[in-house]
Design a protein around this motif. Sequence first.
Motif, mmCIF file in Angstrom:
data_model
loop_
_atom_site.group_PDB
_atom_site.id
_atom_site.type_symbol
_atom_site.label_atom_id
_atom_site.label_comp_id
_atom_site.label_asym_id
_atom_site.label_seq_id
_atom_site.Cartn_x
_atom_site.Cartn_y
_atom_site.Cartn_z
ATOM 1 N N LEU A 155 -27.951 8.394 1.443
ATOM 2 C CA LEU A 155 -28.671 8.951 1.751
ATOM 3 C C LEU A 155 -29.200 10.269 2.130
ATOM 4 O O LEU A 155 -29.522 11.535 1.811
ATOM 5 C CB LEU A 155 -30.360 8.188 2.799
ATOM 6 C CG LEU A 155 -31.899 9.055 2.798
ATOM 7 C CD1 LEU A 155 -32.251 9.137 1.010
ATOM 8 C CD2 LEU A 155 -32.459 7.905 3.406
ATOM 9 N N GLU A 160 -32.305 17.673 1.184
ATOM 10 C CA GLU A 160 -33.635 17.541 1.966
ATOM 11 C C GLU A 160 -34.958 16.759 1.165
ATOM 12 O O GLU A 160 -35.423 15.780 2.027
ATOM 13 C CB GLU A 160 -33.013 18.530 3.228
ATOM 14 C CG GLU A 160 -34.384 18.335 4.415
ATOM 15 C CD GLU A 160 -34.296 19.063 5.648
ATOM 16 O OE1 GLU A 160 -35.086 19.026 6.487
ATOM 17 O OE2 GLU A 160 -33.634 19.686 5.347
ATOM 18 N N GLN A 162 -35.039 15.653 -1.263
ATOM 19 C CA GLN A 162 -35.448 14.602 -1.898
ATOM 20 C C GLN A 162 -35.457 13.420 -0.710
ATOM 21 O O GLN A 162 -35.655 11.968 -1.476
ATOM 22 C CB GLN A 162 -34.428 14.257 -2.835
ATOM 23 C CG GLN A 162 -34.382 15.500 -4.046
ATOM 24 C CD GLN A 162 -33.132 15.812 -5.144
ATOM 25 O OE1 GLN A 162 -32.671 14.314 -5.610
ATOM 26 N NE2 GLN A 162 -33.390 16.681 -6.043
ATOM 27 N N GLN A 163 -34.793 13.794 -0.020
ATOM 28 C CA GLN A 163 -34.010 12.212 1.176
ATOM 29 C C GLN A 163 -36.047 11.876 1.177
ATOM 30 O O GLN A 163 -35.055 9.987 0.999
ATOM 31 C CB GLN A 163 -33.965 13.141 2.215
ATOM 32 C CG GLN A 163 -32.450 13.533 1.978
ATOM 33 C CD GLN A 163 -32.069 13.914 3.332
ATOM 34 O OE1 GLN A 163 -32.396 13.086 4.451
ATOM 35 N NE2 GLN A 163 -31.099 14.553 3.468
ATOM 36 N N GLN A 164 -36.747 11.890 1.562
ATOM 37 C CA GLN A 164 -37.985 11.223 1.797
ATOM 38 C C GLN A 164 -38.313 10.656 0.636
ATOM 39 O O GLN A 164 -38.752 9.283 0.633
ATOM 40 C CB GLN A 164 -39.754 12.096 1.919
ATOM 41 C CG GLN A 164 -40.469 11.301 2.587
ATOM 42 C CD GLN A 164 -39.831 10.790 3.812
ATOM 43 O OE1 GLN A 164 -39.730 10.751 5.071
ATOM 44 N NE2 GLN A 164 -40.441 9.114 3.742
ATOM 45 N N HIS A 165 -37.900 10.664 -0.551
ATOM 46 C CA HIS A 165 -38.587 10.211 -1.858
ATOM 47 C C HIS A 165 -38.246 8.443 -2.239
ATOM 48 O O HIS A 165 -38.314 7.728 -2.153
ATOM 49 C CB HIS A 165 -38.055 11.054 -2.624
ATOM 50 C CG HIS A 165 -38.663 10.617 -4.172
ATOM 51 N ND1 HIS A 165 -39.266 9.962 -5.034
ATOM 52 C CD2 HIS A 165 -36.716 10.543 -5.395
ATOM 53 C CE1 HIS A 165 -39.048 9.272 -6.205
ATOM 54 N NE2 HIS A 165 -37.979 9.754 -6.233
ATOM 55 N N TRP A 166 -36.149 9.168 -1.933
ATOM 56 C CA TRP A 166 -35.134 8.403 -1.922
ATOM 57 C C TRP A 166 -35.502 6.979 -0.437
ATOM 58 O O TRP A 166 -34.752 5.641 -0.758
ATOM 59 C CB TRP A 166 -33.775 8.657 -1.920
ATOM 60 C CG TRP A 166 -33.217 9.241 -2.972
ATOM 61 C CD1 TRP A 166 -33.345 10.641 -3.881
ATOM 62 C CD2 TRP A 166 -33.359 8.615 -4.138
ATOM 63 N NE1 TRP A 166 -32.954 10.903 -4.669
ATOM 64 C CE2 TRP A 166 -33.212 9.074 -5.733
ATOM 65 C CE3 TRP A 166 -33.005 7.175 -4.706
ATOM 66 C CZ2 TRP A 166 -33.001 8.697 -6.503
ATOM 67 C CZ3 TRP A 166 -32.917 6.539 -5.630
ATOM 68 C CH2 TRP A 166 -32.492 7.574 -6.464
ATOM 69 N N GLN A 167 -35.710 7.858 0.594
ATOM 70 C CA GLN A 167 -36.613 7.000 1.672
ATOM 71 C C GLN A 167 -36.785 5.738 1.695
ATOM 72 O O GLN A 167 -36.927 4.648 1.500
ATOM 73 C CB GLN A 167 -36.595 7.474 3.285
ATOM 74 C CG GLN A 167 -36.575 6.980 3.969
ATOM 75 C CD GLN A 167 -34.913 6.112 4.594
ATOM 76 O OE1 GLN A 167 -34.754 6.580 4.985
ATOM 77 N NE2 GLN A 167 -35.665 5.236 4.926
ATOM 78 N N ASP A 168 -38.344 6.226 0.635
ATOM 79 C CA ASP A 168 -39.459 5.197 -0.040
ATOM 80 C C ASP A 168 -38.821 4.118 -0.820
ATOM 81 O O ASP A 168 -39.516 3.143 -0.795
ATOM 82 C CB ASP A 168 -40.768 6.339 0.200
ATOM 83 C CG ASP A 168 -41.041 7.425 1.152
ATOM 84 O OD1 ASP A 168 -40.795 6.955 1.858
ATOM 85 O OD2 ASP A 168 -41.817 7.893 -0.140
ATOM 86 N N LYS A 169 -37.796 4.580 -1.249
ATOM 87 C CA LYS A 169 -37.259 3.983 -2.466
ATOM 88 C C LYS A 169 -36.877 2.529 -1.940
ATOM 89 O O LYS A 169 -37.015 1.212 -2.441
ATOM 90 C CB LYS A 169 -36.309 4.269 -3.632
ATOM 91 C CG LYS A 169 -36.822 5.087 -4.822
ATOM 92 C CD LYS A 169 -36.503 5.903 -5.915
ATOM 93 C CE LYS A 169 -36.721 6.076 -7.265
ATOM 94 N NZ LYS A 169 -37.191 5.408 -7.701
ATOM 95 N N ASN A 171 -37.238 1.627 1.502
ATOM 96 C CA ASN A 171 -37.884 1.220 2.377
ATOM 97 C C ASN A 171 -38.453 -0.239 1.081
ATOM 98 O O ASN A 171 -38.741 -1.519 1.848
ATOM 99 C CB ASN A 171 -38.570 1.825 3.188
ATOM 100 C CG ASN A 171 -38.638 2.043 3.937
ATOM 101 O OD1 ASN A 171 -37.110 2.539 4.548
ATOM 102 N ND2 ASN A 171 -39.251 3.616 4.079
#
Length: 339
Positions: A155, A160, A162-169, A171
């Motif tokens: 991750l 940076e 895109q990190q929140q997008h992948w963090q949501d996935k 989670n």
Amino acid sequence: MTHPFYFSAQLTALLLLSFNLVALSTAVAATQWQTISPNIQFLEQQRALRFYDSNQVLIEGDKCALMFDASGDFAAVEATVKQLKSTLKTPLCYLVASHFHDDHLLGMAILQHHFPDAQLIVHQQLATEFSMLQQTYSNKLDSYEKSIELSLQRLAQQPEAQQQHWQDKLNLAKQRLLRWRQYQLQPPQTYVVDSLTIDLGNYPVTVNAHLAHTNGDLTLGAENHRILVGADVVDWLPYPGHGNFNNWLQTLTQLHSDQRIKIILPGHGSVLKRNDLQQPLNFLHAIQQHVKNYPEQDLVQLQQSFDQQFAKDYQVDEVARKAYPLFLEAGLKRVKQSR
């Protein structure tokens, strides 16, 4: 010794890869629901996953519904559950697992959780070995957990933005994993030795047992044999890594000659007609005959000398170009080991 429940290492890797990629996505891969008759819905797997995940068939009579097979993509099974709960007019009374392969059986744990009164029906041979399959279910979840851990490690390498997008996935993936860890693959209540007729309410279906694609297959006939739910026994490109070739060829020959059959619903790929069974018949017979004709050749040599017409017939897109050589190798290896 490798237990027969397991695929070849290469095919298993592809199956796990497709499972993990779909499971990590917030969008569940769309399954196409097709109306085959007023009582039958064919849930066809998306084309890109047609060799790595299974179709399902929903049959509903006046009193009961029956689901034949369950996807190996647990998120997709949950989406199917949601649709079933909103559209079924009758209770889901029966779950039929056509054979032991992950992409047909393990998703039953999700269906059993949401429909606890549904009876699971399997082949007699599978019933005797069923206790091993809960571990197979757990192993699949372990592989899913490893893919989450690997994705978490990567991750920080993402831009940076895109990190929140992948963090949501991730989670969402972790929430799903925790949920699926709570489920159990419950043992079957009914097993089939030869055949079993079930009345769904003015709609009888017959479940038939075979030793063909595996050592314990089930198919289902409906509407006076007009519709055959054939699972992997009838696939256009069959996976022969666990097959009993002599029995399988005999079964396909009988089905091919049964003129009552008009519609065939395979375990993988699109709807077939009876005459389409000539293709898997030819493929399986060619594998068996090729090994017999060249007993001195190893697997690599057998693959290289195999009739190239089948590669032309089967390798119609990128997915098929990857699947075909693996399936061919598995069949050649199976026949060599059986000699």
